[in-house]
Structure formats: C-alpha cells, structure tokens
Write a protein that holds these residues in place. Sequence first.
Motif, short mmCIF file in Angstrom:
data_model
loop_
_atom_site.label_atom_id
_atom_site.label_comp_id
_atom_site.label_asym_id
_atom_site.label_seq_id
_atom_site.Cartn_x
_atom_site.Cartn_y
_atom_site.Cartn_z
N PRO A 168 0.83 -1.21 0.00
CA PRO A 168 0.00 0.00 0.00
C PRO A 168 0.87 1.27 0.00
O PRO A 168 1.92 1.32 0.64
CB PRO A 168 -0.79 -0.13 1.30
N ASN A 169 0.43 2.25 -0.77
CA ASN A 169 1.12 3.54 -0.86
C ASN A 169 2.44 3.48 -1.62
O ASN A 169 3.30 4.34 -1.45
CB ASN A 169 1.37 4.12 0.54
N ALA A 170 2.58 2.46 -2.50
CA ALA A 170 3.81 2.36 -3.30
C ALA A 170 3.76 3.29 -4.51
O ALA A 170 4.77 3.47 -5.19
CB ALA A 170 4.03 0.93 -3.76
N GLY A 171 2.59 3.88 -4.78
CA GLY A 171 2.47 4.80 -5.91
C GLY A 171 1.90 4.17 -7.16
O GLY A 171 2.07 4.69 -8.26
N LYS A 172 1.19 3.05 -7.00
CA LYS A 172 0.66 2.34 -8.17
C LYS A 172 -0.42 3.16 -8.88
O LYS A 172 -0.45 3.25 -10.11
CB LYS A 172 0.09 0.97 -7.74
N SER A 173 -1.33 3.74 -8.12
CA SER A 173 -2.41 4.53 -8.72
C SER A 173 -1.86 5.77 -9.42
O SER A 173 -2.33 6.15 -10.50
CB SER A 173 -3.44 4.94 -7.66
N ALA A 178 -0.58 8.38 -14.51
CA ALA A 178 0.43 9.10 -15.30
C ALA A 178 0.62 8.50 -16.69
O ALA A 178 0.94 9.23 -17.63
CB ALA A 178 1.76 9.09 -14.55
N VAL A 179 0.41 7.20 -16.83
CA VAL A 179 0.70 6.55 -18.12
C VAL A 179 -0.55 6.22 -18.92
O VAL A 179 -0.46 5.72 -20.03
CB VAL A 179 1.53 5.26 -17.91
N SER A 180 -1.74 6.47 -18.36
CA SER A 180 -2.97 6.17 -19.08
C SER A 180 -4.01 7.25 -18.77
O SER A 180 -3.74 8.20 -18.05
CB SER A 180 -3.51 4.79 -18.67
N ARG A 181 -5.21 7.06 -19.31
CA ARG A 181 -6.29 8.01 -19.04
C ARG A 181 -7.17 7.56 -17.88
O ARG A 181 -8.21 8.17 -17.61
CB ARG A 181 -7.15 8.19 -20.30
N ALA A 182 -6.77 6.50 -17.22
CA ALA A 182 -7.53 6.03 -16.06
C ALA A 182 -7.45 7.09 -14.96
O ALA A 182 -6.46 7.80 -14.83
CB ALA A 182 -6.98 4.71 -15.56
N LYS A 183 -8.50 7.18 -14.16
CA LYS A 183 -8.56 8.17 -13.10
C LYS A 183 -8.80 7.50 -11.74
O LYS A 183 -9.87 7.64 -11.14
CB LYS A 183 -9.66 9.20 -13.36
N PRO A 184 -7.82 6.72 -11.26
CA PRO A 184 -8.00 6.09 -9.94
C PRO A 184 -7.90 7.12 -8.82
O PRO A 184 -7.36 8.21 -9.00
CB PRO A 184 -6.82 5.11 -9.87
N LYS A 185 -8.47 6.77 -7.67
CA LYS A 185 -8.39 7.66 -6.50
C LYS A 185 -6.95 7.67 -5.99
O LYS A 185 -6.34 6.62 -5.80
CB LYS A 185 -9.34 7.18 -5.41
N ILE A 186 -6.42 8.85 -5.76
CA ILE A 186 -5.03 8.99 -5.32
C ILE A 186 -5.00 9.84 -4.05
O ILE A 186 -5.61 10.90 -3.99
CB ILE A 186 -4.17 9.66 -6.41
N ALA A 187 -4.29 9.34 -3.03
CA ALA A 187 -4.12 10.11 -1.79
C ALA A 187 -2.89 9.61 -1.06
O ALA A 187 -2.41 8.49 -1.32
CB ALA A 187 -5.36 9.98 -0.90
N ASP A 188 -2.38 10.40 -0.14
CA ASP A 188 -1.15 10.06 0.56
C ASP A 188 -1.44 9.26 1.83
O ASP A 188 -1.07 9.64 2.93
CB ASP A 188 -0.38 11.34 0.90
N TYR A 189 -2.15 8.15 1.65
CA TYR A 189 -2.33 7.24 2.78
C TYR A 189 -2.59 5.83 2.21
O TYR A 189 -3.02 5.69 1.07
CB TYR A 189 -3.48 7.66 3.70
N PRO A 190 -2.30 4.79 2.99
CA PRO A 190 -2.44 3.42 2.49
C PRO A 190 -3.88 3.07 2.14
O PRO A 190 -4.83 3.64 2.67
CB PRO A 190 -1.93 2.55 3.65
N PHE A 191 -4.02 2.09 1.26
CA PHE A 191 -5.33 1.53 0.87
C PHE A 191 -6.26 2.56 0.25
O PHE A 191 -7.45 2.57 0.50
CB PHE A 191 -6.02 0.84 2.05
#
Length: 335
Positions: A168-173, A178-191
Amino acid sequence: MKFLDEAKVYIRSGDGGKGCVSFRREKFIPLGGPDGGNGGNGGSVIAECVGGLNTLIDYRYQQHFKAKKGEQGMGSSCYGKSSPDLIMQLPLGTQIFDAESDSMIADLTEVGQKIVLAKGGKGGLGNEFFKSSTNRAPREFTPGEEGQESWLWLRLKLMSDAGLLGLPNAGKSTFLAAVSRAKPKIADYPFTTLTPQLGVVYVDKKEFVLADIPGLIEGAHEGVGLGLKFLGHVERAGILLHLIDGTQEDVAGAYKTIRKELKAYSAELAKKPELVALNKCDALTPAEIKEKSASLKKASKKKTWPISAISGDGVKEVLREMLKVIEEARKEKEN
C-alpha cells in the motif's frame, strides 16, 4: 460504475411444451385421423462473453435467470413455438463455477465466446407422431422435457497485459494515472485503491492494458485484507511491474514481502516476468537512489529501474521494456 468481481446466480432453462391429443373433425370428414402437434422447445440459458464490461455489478441486483417454456402443441398439426434462449452477457475474463461442486464450467477468454449453461427441454410429441397402420387413432402424447437448473458462481479475473504490484502507498495509482487516461483515486495514505483499475497505456504508437491491483499486505495469500480477491486479478497478466516506495527505509524487505505472498498463492504467478522499479525517486537524493537501488537489486537479483511517477523520470524506459515482453507473449499466443 461500481466494481464487483464475484456473484452467485440461479439459472433455469425452460421446460418443453407438451404434445397435443387432437383428431381432425370437419364437415364430410367425421372420422379424420390424429392431428395433434408437437410442443415447442424450452429456451436455453447461454453465457456470452462481451467486450466493454469489466464488472459483474449487474448480477448483484438480478440473481435469478429463467428462460421461458416452449408453447404446447395444438390441433390441425400445429406445432408449439420454441422459446428464445436467455443470453447472460458477461465481461471478458469471467470464470463460471458450479456452486455445489465448485468445479469450473467455463472460462470466458475471448469476446464472442458462448457457453450453454442450461439446455432447454425438448418439446413433447403430439398424437399425430404415434399414428401407424395398426394404430389409426392413437391417444398417446408426451409431456415436454423439464428444463435444467443450478446455482452458479461468477468470478471475474481481469484480462490485462500487465499488472502493478506493491505494498500500500507504493504509488501504483499515481503511476497508472500518469501513463494512461484512467482516473484512480489517489491520496497520501495506504489503501486508497480498494478495487482493481484498468488503463490503456500508449507507448511508441502501441498500446497495452495495465491493471492497478490494490496494495497487498503480509498474509494476503491466506485472505488477509482482500488478498485472495486481489491476487486473482494478476493471474492473467503477461508481465508484472513491482513498484517499491523509495521513501521507506527497508526497500528490500518490502520487495521480499510481496514476493513471498506471490509464491505462497501460486507458483505459476511467481514465475511471471517481473520488472522492479524504485518509485518516488523525485523525493530522494542521488546518493539515496544509488544506495536503495543497490539494496533492491541485491534482494531481487534483477535490474532496478529508478523512476518517479509524478515527474515522469524513467517511466518511458520502463514502459518500453514492458512492451517488449508483452509483444513477445502476443506472438507466442498467435503461433
């Protein structure tokens, strides 16, 4: 659209219509022969693999699927109408299991693939069928066959060319965004990510599908967290990109934790091609990048790619390397 990767459904095919007992009765033909028609066939329940879907959410609110019965036969040699088949449209990557035995019935891996899950009952025979030279006025008929019924589990395993792994929080989202048009939820906390996300990556005028799998934790192969459900989504990926958070102290330990879970879950999954990337290098000094890259390389026995999903440093090179492996896998599949 809400993501759902498992659903339990009840299916039942239609009964066949019963045959008819009838005799021809017209003016000047008082003793006509038998003219009872056959019944129609019941509808079958068929699973069809379609593109454009990546969730089983439709099967959460409708769980019973029943095809219609065939119409019964009638006099004047009229046959009953067969009922149409009931088509269940399922996303690519859906596996269908019998709920009682848990045995796999079908694995939908190609768009357009169709599987008969429950065959409709055959229509019954009318008395016209039983006439013969010795039996001129039969009163026999047969009822239609009963349809088939069963409870099924639908389990979706996403079809992607590549999968993102990491704690968790490795920066996958952030990487996927950054590399696609997907819009996953991004925040500075795990899970932050609670469901798998798919994105189409474009590199050098070519494309491939990348899946962001929610962060795994120790014990994931035993179902800790939502580990079992998440690990299933990377089983079909051709290559894995393992992201390590470069801002943490023990990067080697983080790598070993995920590798341990992969091996415990599936030996086949652990053998998949893997790229190892040290992420968040924009927050590290050159000396720290060098030190942590060396530590990660020693633990993984693989080349380590220092990248930053936010600044884009090193990302293009990693994508090109992934594309090489994916294209080789595609050629093998075609051959």
